[in-house]
Design a protein around this motif. Structure first.
Motif, PDB file in Angstrom:
ATOM      1  N   ILE A  52       0.838  -1.208   0.000  1.00 21.56           N
ATOM      2  CA  ILE A  52       0.000   0.000   0.000  1.00 21.56           C
ATOM      3  C   ILE A  52       0.869   1.253   0.000  1.00 21.56           C
ATOM      4  N   SER A  53       1.921   1.264   0.821  1.00 22.27           N
ATOM      5  CA  SER A  53       2.799   2.439   0.867  1.00 22.27           C
ATOM      6  C   SER A  53       3.540   2.623  -0.445  1.00 22.27           C
ATOM      7  N   LEU A  54       3.908   1.525  -1.087  1.00 22.01           N
ATOM      8  CA  LEU A  54       4.692   1.588  -2.326  1.00 22.01           C
ATOM      9  C   LEU A  54       3.853   2.096  -3.492  1.00 22.01           C
ATOM     10  N   TYR A  55       2.626   1.597  -3.630  1.00 24.24           N
ATOM     11  CA  TYR A  55       1.832   1.901  -4.808  1.00 24.24           C
ATOM     12  C   TYR A  55       0.869   3.065  -4.641  1.00 24.24           C
ATOM     13  N   PHE A  56       0.461   3.368  -3.425  1.00 24.29           N
ATOM     14  CA  PHE A  56      -0.508   4.448  -3.238  1.00 24.29           C
ATOM     15  C   PHE A  56       0.100   5.674  -2.556  1.00 24.29           C
ATOM     16  N   TRP A  57       1.137   5.486  -1.744  1.00 30.14           N
ATOM     17  CA  TRP A  57       1.819   6.623  -1.118  1.00 30.14           C
ATOM     18  C   TRP A  57       3.113   6.975  -1.856  1.00 30.14           C
TER      19      TRP A  57
END
Length: 568
Positions: free
Chosen positions: A42-47
């Motif tokens: 989630i952090s890699l692709y959305f943040w």
């Protein structure tokens, strides 16, 4: 992407952890790797939190993991040494001499002694010391963990000699906007912190006075033969006395002296008053409450650590499931070898001396007025700008409670005149438990750091916890004060620390209060109180406490219990 969708994405790893641990009762050693992977994705692709930042956060998490494991190892090692020296038997008997009633013991040991440890050291130390001590006194492992975590509530905001306020709130508020507001009010930072401290002390005193009653009721309801709330409530006068003996001096100290000493002074005065009263039977019921016989305990109550070695004249003793007699060191004595467990009766003072020394050393090391603190803090292991990122990590090993525990361990070996082989067995027993805890924490703490560091991105997104908080504030409007403590508790659930939650959310709480034209100091205080409560369900606190009593792989069982006092 909308704020709502971002908030849902940020919440998904937490939801996944809750479903796996509590819903499906999957051990943390399997659940937390899955939670870590979901957080990374989630952090890699959305943040757009870069791979290097993820790796740097993982390294930072490993520094913190070392600190936690160091404390756990010291606490378990001290307990195992006292098991082999015979000190645990004497300590257990000393509490039985005050009262054999388990409800009275909870008020004195878990509530008051645990609060003192929190005031002196913080950072999970109470559960790491109180839980194995309760186990040694004959409490089920699950009950020991539950009670050890429940004490990490009221005293926490003033734990570690005021660190959550002096470091957490002060550091969290450090910004141009806050400084401008202070200047407009012609006030200084310390004045503002004193006001926040006063509010926190009042809120905690109101809620905390009945915490020992709630602790006793939880014990009798979930670990009693009759599964009764009423059996806990029947000791309400004594438990209320135990609560007031702590919260009244705690409140007065917070109002007039500041954030460093409310928990310390409240616990010390409470211990003296309540122990004195208990010795004279004041407010103690005639009927004594006890657990079921050990052979009737359900398997889910039990851990794998055994510290109830009964040093009888035959040398017979219990040992943990799956542990051989040779490994446990508690087998019947070999005629050709000296007994590993001392058969001579230690005096009560000598048996208690390790914990008395620990309390003294912890307090001395935390006082700003003494040079010891600065000397210990001067020894630092650090890694700045890891992999070229803005993320840094550091540890001050001499200042950690683990160092104080090891100092006391060394003294105790000579004080209790222990055999060298018994010391080696105590070290081996402790190391085996640490391996299980360390494995889980290696996944848990990096997940926390990725959450907190996710604001380091090129798309101007706040960190994942802040996004969730902003969504709540934006959707509840003027009733936000009702949710202020929940936001603080969420921060502690994620980070496992009141201090870190305050660092993350204090400025956010201040900003929301300012926009709503309500008291900013009250809102910041509510967040700090909620962050204290969140320690009872923080995943790595649960893992750390469970490790000290050999209760790993059953963290969901603990969370199903500690969520109740957290909601309260």
């Amino acid at each position: 992407m909308s704020l709502t969708m971002l908030a849902i994405l940020a919440f998904l790893p937490i939801l996944l952890g809750g479903v796996l641990l509590i819903g499906f009762r999957i051990p943390a050693k399997y659940a937390m790797p899955a939670v870590l992977v979901s957080t990374i994705l989630i952090s890699l692709y959305f943040w757009e939190f870069s791979a290097l930042n993820i790796l740097a956060s993982a390294i930072e998490g490993l520094f913190i993991t070392f600190d936690i494991i160091y404390i756990i190892f010291g606490a378990i090692l001290l307990l195992n040494l006292l098991k082999y020296s015979g000190g645990i038997r004497v300590i257990r008997q000393s509490f039985a001499d005050i009262s054999p009633d388990r409800r009275v013991q909870v008020v004195i040991i878990a509530w008051l002694f645990g609060s003192f440890l929190e005031g002196a050291a913080g950072f999970g130390t109470p559960a790491a010391i109180v839980a194995p001590l309760l186990l040694a006194l004959g409490y089920p492992a699950l009950a020991a963990v539950m009670l050890g975590l429940m004490v990490q509530s009221t005293p926490v905001t003033f734990g570690a000699v005021g660190t959550p306020i002096m470091i957490g709130v002060q550091g969290g508020l450090d910004s141009a906007r806050f400084e401008a507001n202070l200047a407009a009010a012609d006030a200084g930072m310390m004045e503002y912190l004193m006001v926040v401290t006063s509010h926190v002390a009042i809120f905690h005193a109101i809620a905390g006075t009945i915490m020992p009653t709630l602790m006793v009721m939880m014990m009798t309801r979930f670990f009693g033969k009759n599964r009764s709330w009423e059996e806990g409530l029947s000791i309400f006068p004594f438990a209320l006395f135990g609560g007031l003996a702590f919260t009244i001096p705690y409140l007065l100290t917070g109002l007039f002296l500041g954030p460093e000493f409310p928990s310390l002074i409240g616990a010390l005065i409470g211990l003296m008053l309540v122990t004195f009263a208990a010795n004279r039977g004041f407010l103690i019921p005639n009927n004594h409450w006890e657990f079921l016989p050990r052979e009737e305990w359900p398997a889910r109550w039990m851990g794998t650590l055994n510290v109830r070695s009964e040093e009888n004249t035959t040398g017979e003793s219990e040992h943990s499931p799956g542990t051989s007699e040779e490994d446990s060191g508690n087998s019947e004595p070999d005629p050709g070898k000296p007994d590993l467990i001392r058969m001579t009766q230690l005096t009560l003072t000598r048996a208690w001396m390790p914990y008395m020394l620990l309390a003294i050393i912890l307090v001395l090391s935390r006082l700003h007025q003494l040079p010891i603190r600065e000397a210990m803090l001067s020894v630092q292991i650090s890694r700045n700008e890891i992999f070229g990122t803005s993320i840094s990590a550091s540890s001050t090993p001499l200042f950690l409670p683990g160092t104080m525990l090891l100092i006391v361990v060394a003294i105790s070996i000579f004080l209790h005149r222990m055999h060298a082989r018994a010391v080696r067995l105590a070290i081996n027993d402790s190391a085996r438990i640490i391996l299980g805890a360390g494995y889980v924490l290696i996944f848990t703490i990096p997940m926390v750091r990725i959450y907190i560091n996710s604001s380091i991105n090129d798309i101007d997104l706040e960190s994942m916890p802040i996004v969730m908080a902003e969504w709540v504030a934006g959707n509840v409007g003027s009733v936000y004060p009702f949710f202020a403590s929940i936001i603080g508790g969420l921060g502690a659930f994620i980070a496992g620390s009141n201090t870190v939650s305050n660092l993350m959310f204090s400025l956010f709480q201040f900003g929301v209060a300012d926009n709503l034209s309500v008291s900013t100091s009250v809102m910041v205080a509510l967040g700090a109180v909620g962050a204290a409560a969140g320690n009872m369900v923080a995943i790595h606190n649960v893992v750390a406490a469970s490790a000290t009593v050999g209760y790993l792989d059953k963290e969901g069982e603990v969370l199903r219990l500690t969520i109740l006092p957290t909601i309260y």
